[in-house]
Design a protein around this motif. Structure first.
Motif, PDB file in Angstrom:
ATOM      1  N   VAL A 188       0.845  -1.196   0.000  1.00  0.00           N
ATOM      2  CA  VAL A 188       0.000   0.000   0.000  1.00  0.00           C
ATOM      3  C   VAL A 188       0.880   1.246   0.000  1.00  0.00           C
ATOM      4  CG1 VAL A 188      -1.790   1.288   1.237  1.00  0.00           C
ATOM      5  CG2 VAL A 188      -1.818  -1.224   1.256  1.00  0.00           C
ATOM      6  N   LEU A 189       0.721   2.078  -1.020  1.00  0.00           N
ATOM      7  CA  LEU A 189       1.428   3.351  -1.084  1.00  0.00           C
ATOM      8  C   LEU A 189       0.586   4.424  -0.401  1.00  0.00           C
ATOM      9  CD1 LEU A 189       2.518   3.328  -4.855  1.00  0.00           C
ATOM     10  CD2 LEU A 189       3.920   2.724  -2.881  1.00  0.00           C
ATOM     11  N   VAL A 190       1.222   5.277   0.380  1.00  0.00           N
ATOM     12  CA  VAL A 190       0.531   6.433   0.963  1.00  0.00           C
ATOM     13  C   VAL A 190       1.073   7.662   0.249  1.00  0.00           C
ATOM     14  CG1 VAL A 190       0.024   7.743   3.047  1.00  0.00           C
ATOM     15  CG2 VAL A 190       0.236   5.247   3.169  1.00  0.00           C
ATOM     16  N   LEU A 191       0.192   8.343  -0.485  1.00  0.00           N
ATOM     17  CA  LEU A 191       0.590   9.401  -1.406  1.00  0.00           C
ATOM     18  C   LEU A 191      -0.129  10.707  -1.120  1.00  0.00           C
ATOM     19  CD1 LEU A 191       0.148   7.361  -4.743  1.00  0.00           C
ATOM     20  CD2 LEU A 191       2.309   7.763  -3.573  1.00  0.00           C
ATOM     21  N   SER A 192       0.451  11.779  -1.609  1.00  0.00           N
ATOM     22  CA  SER A 192      -0.218  13.078  -1.667  1.00  0.00           C
ATOM     23  C   SER A 192       0.631  14.002  -2.528  1.00  0.00           C
ATOM     24  CB  SER A 192      -0.396  13.704  -0.283  1.00  0.00           C
ATOM     25  OG  SER A 192      -1.024  14.983  -0.414  1.00  0.00           O
ATOM     26  N   GLY A 193      -0.014  14.801  -3.343  1.00  0.00           N
ATOM     27  CA  GLY A 193       0.746  15.768  -4.131  1.00  0.00           C
ATOM     28  C   GLY A 193       1.287  16.896  -3.271  1.00  0.00           C
ATOM     29  N   LYS A 194       0.750  17.048  -2.069  1.00  0.00           N
ATOM     30  CA  LYS A 194       1.093  18.170  -1.194  1.00  0.00           C
ATOM     31  C   LYS A 194       1.900  17.689   0.008  1.00  0.00           C
ATOM     32  CE  LYS A 194       0.513  22.627  -0.565  1.00  0.00           C
ATOM     33  NZ  LYS A 194       1.081  23.559  -1.549  1.00  0.00           N
ATOM     34  N   GLY A 195       2.863  18.500   0.427  1.00  0.00           N
ATOM     35  CA  GLY A 195       3.605  18.197   1.637  1.00  0.00           C
ATOM     36  C   GLY A 195       2.892  18.731   2.863  1.00  0.00           C
ATOM     37  N   GLY A 196       3.130  18.117   3.995  1.00  0.00           N
ATOM     38  CA  GLY A 196       2.578  18.621   5.251  1.00  0.00           C
ATOM     39  C   GLY A 196       1.128  18.299   5.508  1.00  0.00           C
ATOM     40  N   VAL A 197       0.560  17.337   4.752  1.00  0.00           N
ATOM     41  CA  VAL A 197      -0.857  17.017   4.945  1.00  0.00           C
ATOM     42  C   VAL A 197      -1.061  15.816   5.876  1.00  0.00           C
ATOM     43  CG1 VAL A 197      -1.530  17.995   2.723  1.00  0.00           C
ATOM     44  CG2 VAL A 197      -0.941  15.561   2.872  1.00  0.00           C
ATOM     45  N   GLY A 198       0.032  15.169   6.281  1.00  0.00           N
ATOM     46  CA  GLY A 198      -0.090  14.085   7.247  1.00  0.00           C
ATOM     47  C   GLY A 198       0.086  12.693   6.680  1.00  0.00           C
ATOM     48  N   LYS A 199       0.839  12.550   5.587  1.00  0.00           N
ATOM     49  CA  LYS A 199       1.075  11.210   5.019  1.00  0.00           C
ATOM     50  C   LYS A 199       1.773  10.302   6.028  1.00  0.00           C
ATOM     51  CE  LYS A 199       3.508  12.628   1.581  1.00  0.00           C
ATOM     52  NZ  LYS A 199       3.361  14.041   1.978  1.00  0.00           N
ATOM     53  N   SER A 200       2.807  10.818   6.675  1.00  0.00           N
ATOM     54  CA  SER A 200       3.559   9.989   7.623  1.00  0.00           C
ATOM     55  C   SER A 200       2.709   9.630   8.835  1.00  0.00           C
ATOM     56  CB  SER A 200       4.833  10.724   8.062  1.00  0.00           C
ATOM     57  OG  SER A 200       5.695  10.932   6.965  1.00  0.00           O
ATOM     58  N   THR A 201       1.878  10.549   9.267  1.00  0.00           N
ATOM     59  CA  THR A 201       0.949  10.262  10.373  1.00  0.00           C
ATOM     60  C   THR A 201       0.016   9.132   9.984  1.00  0.00           C
ATOM     61  OG1 THR A 201       1.006  12.534  11.216  1.00  0.00           O
ATOM     62  CG2 THR A 201      -0.919  11.211  11.783  1.00  0.00           C
ATOM     63  N   VAL A 202      -0.571   9.230   8.790  1.00  0.00           N
ATOM     64  CA  VAL A 202      -1.493   8.194   8.316  1.00  0.00           C
ATOM     65  C   VAL A 202      -0.755   6.869   8.152  1.00  0.00           C
ATOM     66  CG1 VAL A 202      -2.885   7.457   6.336  1.00  0.00           C
ATOM     67  CG2 VAL A 202      -3.129   9.776   7.232  1.00  0.00           C
ATOM     68  N   SER A 203       0.422   6.908   7.514  1.00  0.00           N
ATOM     69  CA  SER A 203       1.197   5.676   7.297  1.00  0.00           C
ATOM     70  C   SER A 203       1.485   4.979   8.613  1.00  0.00           C
ATOM     71  CB  SER A 203       2.524   6.002   6.599  1.00  0.00           C
ATOM     72  OG  SER A 203       2.326   6.571   5.338  1.00  0.00           O
ATOM     73  N   THR A 204       2.001   5.743   9.575  1.00  0.00           N
ATOM     74  CA  THR A 204       2.403   5.150  10.851  1.00  0.00           C
ATOM     75  C   THR A 204       1.225   4.604  11.628  1.00  0.00           C
ATOM     76  OG1 THR A 204       4.231   6.734  10.962  1.00  0.00           O
ATOM     77  CG2 THR A 204       3.680   5.574  12.988  1.00  0.00           C
ATOM     78  N   GLN A 205       0.170   5.405  11.738  1.00  0.00           N
ATOM     79  CA  GLN A 205      -0.949   4.977  12.582  1.00  0.00           C
ATOM     80  C   GLN A 205      -1.781   3.870  11.944  1.00  0.00           C
ATOM     81  OE1 GLN A 205      -1.246   5.591  15.674  1.00  0.00           O
ATOM     82  NE2 GLN A 205       0.447   7.068  15.737  1.00  0.00           N
ATOM     83  N   VAL A 206      -1.866   3.837  10.619  1.00  0.00           N
ATOM     84  CA  VAL A 206      -2.515   2.704   9.951  1.00  0.00           C
ATOM     85  C   VAL A 206      -1.690   1.443  10.197  1.00  0.00           C
ATOM     86  CG1 VAL A 206      -3.004   1.687   7.685  1.00  0.00           C
ATOM     87  CG2 VAL A 206      -3.793   3.997   8.199  1.00  0.00           C
ATOM     88  N   ALA A 207      -0.369   1.557  10.072  1.00  0.00           N
ATOM     89  CA  ALA A 207       0.508   0.403  10.323  1.00  0.00           C
ATOM     90  C   ALA A 207       0.412  -0.052  11.779  1.00  0.00           C
ATOM     91  CB  ALA A 207       1.952   0.765   9.969  1.00  0.00           C
ATOM     92  N   GLN A 208       0.422   0.911  12.709  1.00  0.00           N
ATOM     93  CA  GLN A 208       0.308   0.567  14.135  1.00  0.00           C
ATOM     94  C   GLN A 208      -1.011  -0.152  14.412  1.00  0.00           C
ATOM     95  OE1 GLN A 208       2.509   1.043  16.620  1.00  0.00           O
ATOM     96  NE2 GLN A 208       3.494   3.041  16.539  1.00  0.00           N
ATOM     97  N   SER A 209      -2.089   0.362  13.840  1.00  0.00           N
ATOM     98  CA  SER A 209      -3.411  -0.219  14.082  1.00  0.00           C
ATOM     99  C   SER A 209      -3.516  -1.623  13.501  1.00  0.00           C
ATOM    100  CB  SER A 209      -4.494   0.685  13.484  1.00  0.00           C
ATOM    101  OG  SER A 209      -5.782   0.164  13.741  1.00  0.00           O
ATOM    102  N   LEU A 210      -2.999  -1.811  12.280  1.00  0.00           N
ATOM    103  CA  LEU A 210      -3.016  -3.144  11.672  1.00  0.00           C
ATOM    104  C   LEU A 210      -2.213  -4.132  12.512  1.00  0.00           C
ATOM    105  CD1 LEU A 210      -2.514  -2.210   7.907  1.00  0.00           C
ATOM    106  CD2 LEU A 210      -4.531  -3.357   8.860  1.00  0.00           C
ATOM    107  N   SER A 211      -1.056  -3.696  12.991  1.00  0.00           N
ATOM    108  CA  SER A 211      -0.220  -4.598  13.797  1.00  0.00           C
ATOM    109  C   SER A 211      -0.898  -4.925  15.118  1.00  0.00           C
ATOM    110  CB  SER A 211       1.161  -3.979  14.027  1.00  0.00           C
ATOM    111  OG  SER A 211       1.125  -2.886  14.923  1.00  0.00           O
ATOM    112  N   SER A 212      -1.639  -3.972  15.678  1.00  0.00           N
ATOM    113  CA  SER A 212      -2.353  -4.224  16.934  1.00  0.00           C
ATOM    114  C   SER A 212      -3.455  -5.264  16.754  1.00  0.00           C
ATOM    115  CB  SER A 212      -2.970  -2.927  17.466  1.00  0.00           C
ATOM    116  OG  SER A 212      -1.970  -2.022  17.868  1.00  0.00           O
ATOM    117  N   ARG A 213      -3.945  -5.367  15.531  1.00  0.00           N
ATOM    118  CA  ARG A 213      -5.002  -6.346  15.241  1.00  0.00           C
ATOM    119  C   ARG A 213      -4.428  -7.717  14.904  1.00  0.00           C
ATOM    120  NH1 ARG A 213      -9.875  -3.239  12.014  1.00  0.00           N
ATOM    121  NH2 ARG A 213      -9.626  -1.176  12.969  1.00  0.00           N
TER     122      ARG A 213
END
Length: 367
Positions: A67-92
């Motif tokens: 799964v790629l996490v993309l955005s044409g814009k910087g500073g919109v929270g890609k890394s936040t989304v990437s990390t927390q989606v990964a954390q949540s999946l691992s918790s499950r």
């Protein structure tokens, strides 16, 4: 062509084509001389390309979904989304890899709580850093001697490291259910290269399983994100959905700070007065829009492009705190305003990309 170099002109016929270096689309391409000379189509070059494809395929053969996490814009929270989606999946209970290919601005290690750790090399490749038993993390940050060192690299060197990440990271016995890839903003060399590498790696012909596209509600962000959606369409990357991040600030009144006309902090006085006069207000949620939503907003944009809308994530102070502290937001703050929206997004991701055990369980329930 899927074999086109990342810096090729639009309409590239491919470096191994008989028209390579001669077609109209080749005019002005930095690779025109090499293509016309046959450098990319020589037996040695073709053999090297096949070996590279084989290495990529072997490295990712045990990864169910990329799964790629993309955005044409910087500073919109890609890394936040990437990390927390990964954390949540691992918790499950899913086996998850989190790959940081934002070479010049790697923030994943801090957000995943593994800052300052090191990767180790063995015969099987690089061993990633584990944030928890189910979450493996790989980033250039682990390879730098100094954490604040600037990575001043041109495109080819960045692309070479991305290829190394994909081919030489040992994600462990049993592989991964999900590999989440956090990307830099834009539609540049790194994005073209990673799509090409994934296409080479996946025998099904489809490289990435899909992309999550992150935006904030205002037009300044959405204008660039529309370009990213067009990039996905052009490169045949399925869009799993659009996330509207920072959709509004939500926090309990009891967690707010207050200032008087002289800009003096009067939080204690205000909270004391509310507790005495109207205590029920303290548990209420205060909500305000930080970014002005443009037109029909991200949901309308998703509808226009015919892609799913995954939902809104509010500006939740506890979500920001979780990223700073490197912990799983939904586990640490399950009753916080952003926890349910994030869980809903993860639910939709799992539904769109089920792993084999999920599919077998669903089939068993149907019968």
């Amino acid at each position: 062509s899927s074999e086109a170099p990342s810096n090729a002109n639009e309409g590239c016929v491919g470096p191994t084509s008989q028209e390579a270096g001669k077609a109209a689309a080749c005019a002005g391409c930095p690779n025109q001389g090499a293509c016309s000379s046959g450098a990319f189509s020589s037996p040695a070059a073709l053999a090297a390309k096949e070996k590279e494809k084989a290495n990529l395929h072997n490295a990712l053969s045990e990864v169910s979904h990329v799964v790629l996490v993309l955005s044409g814009k910087g500073g919109v929270g890609k890394s936040t989304v990437s990390t927390q989606v990964a954390q949540s999946l691992s918790s499950r209970g899913y086996s998850v890899g989190l790959l940081d290919v934002d070479i010049c601005g790697p923030s994943i290690p801090r957000m995943a709580g593994v800052l300052g750790r090191e990767v180790h090399q063995s015969q099987s490749g690089w061993t990633p850093v584990y944030a928890n038993p189910n979450l493996a993390v790989m980033s250039i940050s682990f390879l730098l001697e100094e954490g604040d060192a600037a990575v001043v690299w041109r495109g080819p060197r960045k692309n070479g490291l991305i290829k190394q990440f994909l081919t030489e990271t040992d994600w462990g016995v049993g592989g991964l259910d999900y590999l989440i890839i956090d990307t830099p903003p834009g539609t540049s060399d790194e994005h073209i290269s990673i799509v090409q590498y994934l296409n080479d790696a996946r025998s099904s012909g489809q490289g990435a399983s899909g992309a999550i596209v992150v935006t904030t509600p205002e037009e300044v962000s959405m204008a660039d994100v529309r370009k990213e959606l067009n990039f996905c369409k052009k490169t045949s990357v399925p869009v799993l959905g659009v996330i509207e991040n920072m959709s509004g600030l939500q926090t309990k009144v009891s967690d707010m700070r207050f200032m008087n006309d002289q800009s003096d902090d009067c939080t204690n006085d205000v909270l004391s007065m509310l507790k005495e006069k109207c205590p029920e207000l303290l548990s209420m949620m205060a909500i305000t829009d930080v970014f002005p939503s443009a037109g029909t907003g991200p949901q309308g944009m998703a509808s226009k492009f015919g892609v799913p809308y995954l939902g809104k994530l509010p500006l939740d102070p506890n979500l920001l705190k979780s990223c700073e502290e490197g912990v799983s937001f939904v586990d640490q703050y399950p009753s916080s305003p952003g926890a349910t929206p994030l869980n809903n997004i993860v639910d939709k991701l799992i539904l769109a990309l089920p792993v084999e055990d999920d599919e077998e369980e669903a089939e068993a329930m149907e019968t």
